[in-house]
Design an enzyme around this catalytic site. Structure first.
Site, mmCIF file in Angstrom:
data_model
loop_
_atom_site.group_PDB
_atom_site.id
_atom_site.type_symbol
_atom_site.label_atom_id
_atom_site.label_comp_id
_atom_site.label_asym_id
_atom_site.label_seq_id
_atom_site.Cartn_x
_atom_site.Cartn_y
_atom_site.Cartn_z
ATOM 1 N N LYS A 190 -4.569 -10.839 -6.499
ATOM 2 C CA LYS A 190 -5.746 -11.246 -5.578
ATOM 3 C C LYS A 190 -7.243 -10.195 -6.187
ATOM 4 O O LYS A 190 -6.477 -8.850 -5.904
ATOM 5 C CB LYS A 190 -4.903 -9.866 -4.553
ATOM 6 C CG LYS A 190 -5.979 -10.440 -2.971
ATOM 7 C CD LYS A 190 -5.887 -9.810 -1.635
ATOM 8 C CE LYS A 190 -5.800 -8.655 -1.684
ATOM 9 N NZ LYS A 190 -5.586 -8.055 -0.018
ATOM 10 N N LYS A 205 -10.454 -4.115 -4.037
ATOM 11 C CA LYS A 205 -11.595 -2.733 -3.567
ATOM 12 C C LYS A 205 -10.375 -1.865 -4.216
ATOM 13 O O LYS A 205 -10.616 -0.923 -5.023
ATOM 14 C CB LYS A 205 -11.351 -2.743 -2.617
ATOM 15 C CG LYS A 205 -12.281 -3.557 -1.421
ATOM 16 C CD LYS A 205 -12.908 -2.920 -0.327
ATOM 17 C CE LYS A 205 -13.260 -4.360 1.397
ATOM 18 N NZ LYS A 205 -13.172 -3.494 1.989
ATOM 19 N N LYS A 265 0.892 -1.432 -0.116
ATOM 20 C CA LYS A 265 0.225 0.266 -0.455
ATOM 21 C C LYS A 265 0.636 0.780 -0.173
ATOM 22 O O LYS A 265 0.473 2.186 -0.441
ATOM 23 C CB LYS A 265 -0.633 -0.034 1.504
ATOM 24 C CG LYS A 265 -1.931 -1.273 0.975
ATOM 25 C CD LYS A 265 -3.393 -0.403 2.150
ATOM 26 C CE LYS A 265 -4.401 -1.668 1.686
ATOM 27 N NZ LYS A 265 -5.029 -1.818 2.947
#
Ligand code: TYM
Length: 342
Positions: free
Chosen positions: A205, A208, A113
């Site tokens: 993966k 969102k 992230k």
């Protein structure tokens, strides 16, 4: 004997997708039969990356409604919003002060992230796993049902509880045996559904935060959109669906989705689809996905039509969660030596 305790949560960031459902929420439903279950909408986690204040409350409410629509029963489970129970932030601070910085710098999800955030990485993003540990440890959770991507965070929560709190601060009983302060939780990661992959890349993966909407199926996508996304999903030139071929991650992922959504075992799914070409398989997958989500979407619409009822559920959850959390926090404050108020 008291039932073993379960705690889990989902961030209210955007729409929930098939990965959240099949990797986590679906498994929560069965646990309600046998465990004392706590399910939390983790809104404090949602602000660790830049967020839109105009959406946070609505996304929190819709995530709670989706829990119920997926089969979480407020008569059997405690459903609540993380920020409604201030003990989460307070325990996170206490744990912060005993957690080594380099344990956090190792976290894979932080590194991933942080790369996406560039210069804008908040301290909260680094600290995120400590807040997650607080979520779990506050409720003396025995089991934490999550997808594979949360395994490292669970290990961190275990290490904080065991090595940094119990080993250092546990009081001793009359025989000199330590009385643990925090319960050390176990992850519950079921093999099937633990890692649902993107529709546009079978090796990454379903997430969102993927900017490509076509990469995921959201639980509230209308039937036409589900069919369209599946129709456009990445394929390969090989005939017949199969599991476990490293050259064919998309076949493995979509066949896995078919098995879960159609309620077939992996063996049955593999034999159902062994001879199918993609042109035959995709409409079948779209049909089972639409049918599996139809009851969830219907219940969701009913729940959203009664916002008062939803707020009541969360208020009841807040009361019960606050009680349990306050007792744990008191234990930790005592063990760390804080002066009692009053
Ligand atoms: P979050 O909100 O990213 O995801 C919620 C749950 O969905 C699972 N999941 C997946 N499972 C399979 N395949 C996928 N593609 C997929 N994507 C997501 C996640 O593993 C998770 O179980 N840190 C957590 C939220 C959290 C939490 C907690 C969880 C905060 N405190 C305490 C358990 C206990 C997270 O970001 O999940």
């Amino acid at each position: 004997m008291a039932r073993a305790r379960v705690l889990s949560g989902v961030q209210p960031t955007g729409s929930l997708h098939l990965g959240n459902w099949l990797g986590a929420i679906r498994n929560w439903v069965d646990l309600q039969e046998s465990h004392d279950t706590f399910f939390c909408v983790v809104d404090l986690h949602a602000i660790t990356v830049p967020h839109d204040p105009a959406r946070l409350a609505e996304d929190t409410l819709s995530t709670a409604a989706l829990y119920l629509a997926c089969g979480i029963d407020p008569a059997r489970s405690t459903v609540f919003v993380q920020s409604h129970v201030p003990a989460h932030s307070e325990l996170a601070w206490l744990l912060n002060c005993v957690t080594p910085l380099n344990w956090l710098e190792r976290m894979i999800q932080f590194k991933e992230k942080a790369i996406k955030q560039g210069d804008n990485v908040s301290l909260g993003l680094l600290d995120y796993p400590v807040l997650m540990a607080a979520d779990i440890l506050l409720y003396d959770a025995d089991l934490v049902p999550v997808g594979e991507d949360q395994k490292q965070h669970l290990e961190l929560a275990r290490d904080i509880a065991q090595q940094r709190i119990n080993a250092r601060f546990a009081p001793k009983d009359a025989d000199g045996e330590p009385i643990p302060i925090l319960r050390v939780p176990e992850p519950l990661i079921l093999r099937q559904g633990a890692r649902v992959m993107s529709l546009t890349d079978g090796s990454s993966k379903m997430s969102k935060s993927d900017p490509n909407e076509g990469s995921r199926i959201n639980l509230l996508d209308p039937p036409e959109l589900i069919s369209k996304k599946i129709k456009r999903a990445k394929t390969d030139p090989v005939m017949g669906l199969e599991f476990g071929n490293p050259e064919r991650p998309e076949a493995d992922n979509l066949l896995g989705l078919y098995a879960l959504l159609a309620g077939r075992t992996p063996e049955q799914a593999a034999s159902d689809c062994a001879q199918m070409g993609w042109g035959q398989f995709k409409p079948l997958l779209a049909e089972v996905a639409v049918e599996a989500l139809r009851p969830v979407q219907q219940r969701y619409a009913d729940l959203r039509a009664d916002p008062h009822g939803l707020h009541q559920v969360l208020e009841q959850g807040r009361h019960r969660a606050s009680e349990v959390a306050a007792a744990t926090l008191e234990r930790v404050r005592g063990a760390l030596g804080f002066l009692k108020a009053g």
